[in-house]
Design a protein around this motif. Structure first.
Motif, PDB file in Angstrom:
ATOM      1  N   CYS A   2       0.864  -1.181   0.000  1.00 25.57           N
ATOM      2  CA  CYS A   2       0.000   0.000   0.000  1.00 25.57           C
ATOM      3  C   CYS A   2       0.900   1.231   0.000  1.00 25.57           C
ATOM      4  O   CYS A   2       1.802   1.339   0.835  1.00 25.57           O
ATOM      5  N   LEU A   3       0.658   2.154  -0.931  1.00 28.07           N
ATOM      6  CA  LEU A   3       1.512   3.331  -1.063  1.00 28.07           C
ATOM      7  C   LEU A   3       0.694   4.613  -1.032  1.00 28.07           C
ATOM      8  O   LEU A   3      -0.378   4.696  -1.643  1.00 28.07           O
ATOM      9  N   ASP A   4       1.218   5.622  -0.332  1.00 29.01           N
ATOM     10  CA  ASP A   4       0.594   6.939  -0.262  1.00 29.01           C
ATOM     11  C   ASP A   4       1.207   7.808  -1.361  1.00 29.01           C
ATOM     12  O   ASP A   4       2.330   8.305  -1.225  1.00 29.01           O
ATOM     13  N   SER A   5       0.492   7.982  -2.443  1.00 25.26           N
ATOM     14  CA  SER A   5       1.019   8.730  -3.591  1.00 25.26           C
ATOM     15  C   SER A   5       1.165  10.216  -3.293  1.00 25.26           C
ATOM     16  O   SER A   5       1.985  10.901  -3.905  1.00 25.26           O
TER      17      SER A   5
ATOM     18  N   ARG B 264       2.266  11.492  -0.419  1.00 21.74           N
ATOM     19  CA  ARG B 264       3.522  11.671   0.313  1.00 21.74           C
ATOM     20  C   ARG B 264       4.733  11.281  -0.533  1.00 21.74           C
ATOM     21  O   ARG B 264       5.764  11.951  -0.505  1.00 21.74           O
ATOM     22  N   LEU B 265       4.603  10.193  -1.264  1.00 25.69           N
ATOM     23  CA  LEU B 265       5.742   9.659  -2.005  1.00 25.69           C
ATOM     24  C   LEU B 265       5.915  10.279  -3.382  1.00 25.69           C
ATOM     25  O   LEU B 265       7.031  10.363  -3.897  1.00 25.69           O
ATOM     26  N   GLY B 266       4.800  10.680  -3.984  1.00 25.34           N
ATOM     27  CA  GLY B 266       4.845  11.177  -5.356  1.00 25.34           C
ATOM     28  C   GLY B 266       4.604  10.042  -6.348  1.00 25.34           C
ATOM     29  O   GLY B 266       4.896   8.876  -6.052  1.00 25.34           O
ATOM     30  N   ILE B 267       4.079  10.384  -7.491  1.00 26.53           N
ATOM     31  CA  ILE B 267       3.730   9.396  -8.510  1.00 26.53           C
ATOM     32  C   ILE B 267       4.953   8.587  -8.958  1.00 26.53           C
ATOM     33  O   ILE B 267       4.941   7.357  -8.974  1.00 26.53           O
ATOM     34  N   ASP B 268       6.026   9.280  -9.323  1.00 27.53           N
ATOM     35  CA  ASP B 268       7.203   8.597  -9.868  1.00 27.53           C
ATOM     36  C   ASP B 268       7.883   7.692  -8.850  1.00 27.53           C
ATOM     37  O   ASP B 268       8.395   6.624  -9.210  1.00 27.53           O
ATOM     38  N   LYS B 269       7.898   8.102  -7.590  1.00 27.46           N
ATOM     39  CA  LYS B 269       8.502   7.270  -6.552  1.00 27.46           C
ATOM     40  C   LYS B 269       7.693   5.995  -6.355  1.00 27.46           C
ATOM     41  O   LYS B 269       8.265   4.909  -6.143  1.00 27.46           O
ATOM     42  N   CYS B 270       6.383   6.103  -6.427  1.00 33.34           N
ATOM     43  CA  CYS B 270       5.524   4.915  -6.316  1.00 33.34           C
ATOM     44  C   CYS B 270       5.840   3.938  -7.444  1.00 33.34           C
ATOM     45  O   CYS B 270       5.942   2.723  -7.226  1.00 33.34           O
ATOM     46  N   VAL B 271       5.993   4.476  -8.651  1.00 33.49           N
ATOM     47  CA  VAL B 271       6.340   3.635  -9.803  1.00 33.49           C
ATOM     48  C   VAL B 271       7.660   2.918  -9.553  1.00 33.49           C
ATOM     49  O   VAL B 271       7.787   1.707  -9.783  1.00 33.49           O
TER      50      VAL B 271
END
Length: 200
Positions: A180-183, A185-192
């Protein structure tokens, strides 16, 4: 083990679809989102807009909304209601995609549950705080007579009710997913980047 199939479930406005698309491009995987809608529409005979709206959203905000759906007619759609028939066709299409054996990313449509018994699947849920999601839907979809927070709540309630009705599980609960990722906080590219690293 390399994860050949990645399912991406998401809160409305969290950027889950964008993350899924970028992830597929980064990994060189096939991408399934609207493509599933088109396949289900062909196999079911339903209008693509109907499939798009009700393939992962309940007709109302609660599971009770399914009780108001007309029951099927014997000999038509195997006696199932239109929504139950849609679910069966959608499940078949997703399983057929998985059976091809080609690496792919699948967006939403309860694919995490449908493919839950397969070893090569990584199930991801993308979420974000309300402010991030409100800003994103207004930028992407424009203003509406309905307040952004209400648009978010209604869409997610329908997804949650659909998931509960067909899986008896709780949509968005961390135990249903591998990650589970918080986009926000992390940002779209970091999630990718994080998902891609785990898929290898």
């Amino acid at each position: 083990m390399t994860k050949k199939i990645i399912t991406v479930s998401r809160q409305f406005g969290s950027g889950g679809r964008t993350i899924a698309k970028k992830l597929a491009e980064k990994l060189g995987y096939d991408y399934y989102d609207k493509e599933i809608i088109e396949k289900v529409a062909v196999e079911s005979g339903f209008n693509a807009d109907y499939v798009a709206e009700l393939g992962e959203n309940a007709p109302g905000k609660t599971t009770f909304s399914y009780g108001f759906e007309a029951q099927g007619v014997p000999g038509i759609m195997n006696g199932m209601s239109a929504l139950d028939f849609l679910w069966c066709i959608q499940r078949k299409v997703i399983c057929d995609i998985a059976d091809k054996g080609r690496p792919c990313v699948i967006v939403g449509r309860n694919a995490d549950y449908i493919l839950r018994d397969r070893d090569s699947v990584l199930n991801v849920f993308i979420h974000a705080d309300e402010e991030f999601r409100k800003d994103r839907i207004v930028r992407l979809y424009g203003e509406s007579d309905v307040k952004p927070e209400k648009r978010l709540a209604e869409k997610d309630k329908k997804r949650k009710s659909n998931y509960k009705h067909y899986t008896d599980g709780e949509w968005g609960y961390s135990t249903n997913y591998d990650l589970c990722l918080d986009s926000g906080r992390l940002g779209i590219d970091k999630c990718v980047e994080i998902i891609a690293d785990l898929a290898k």
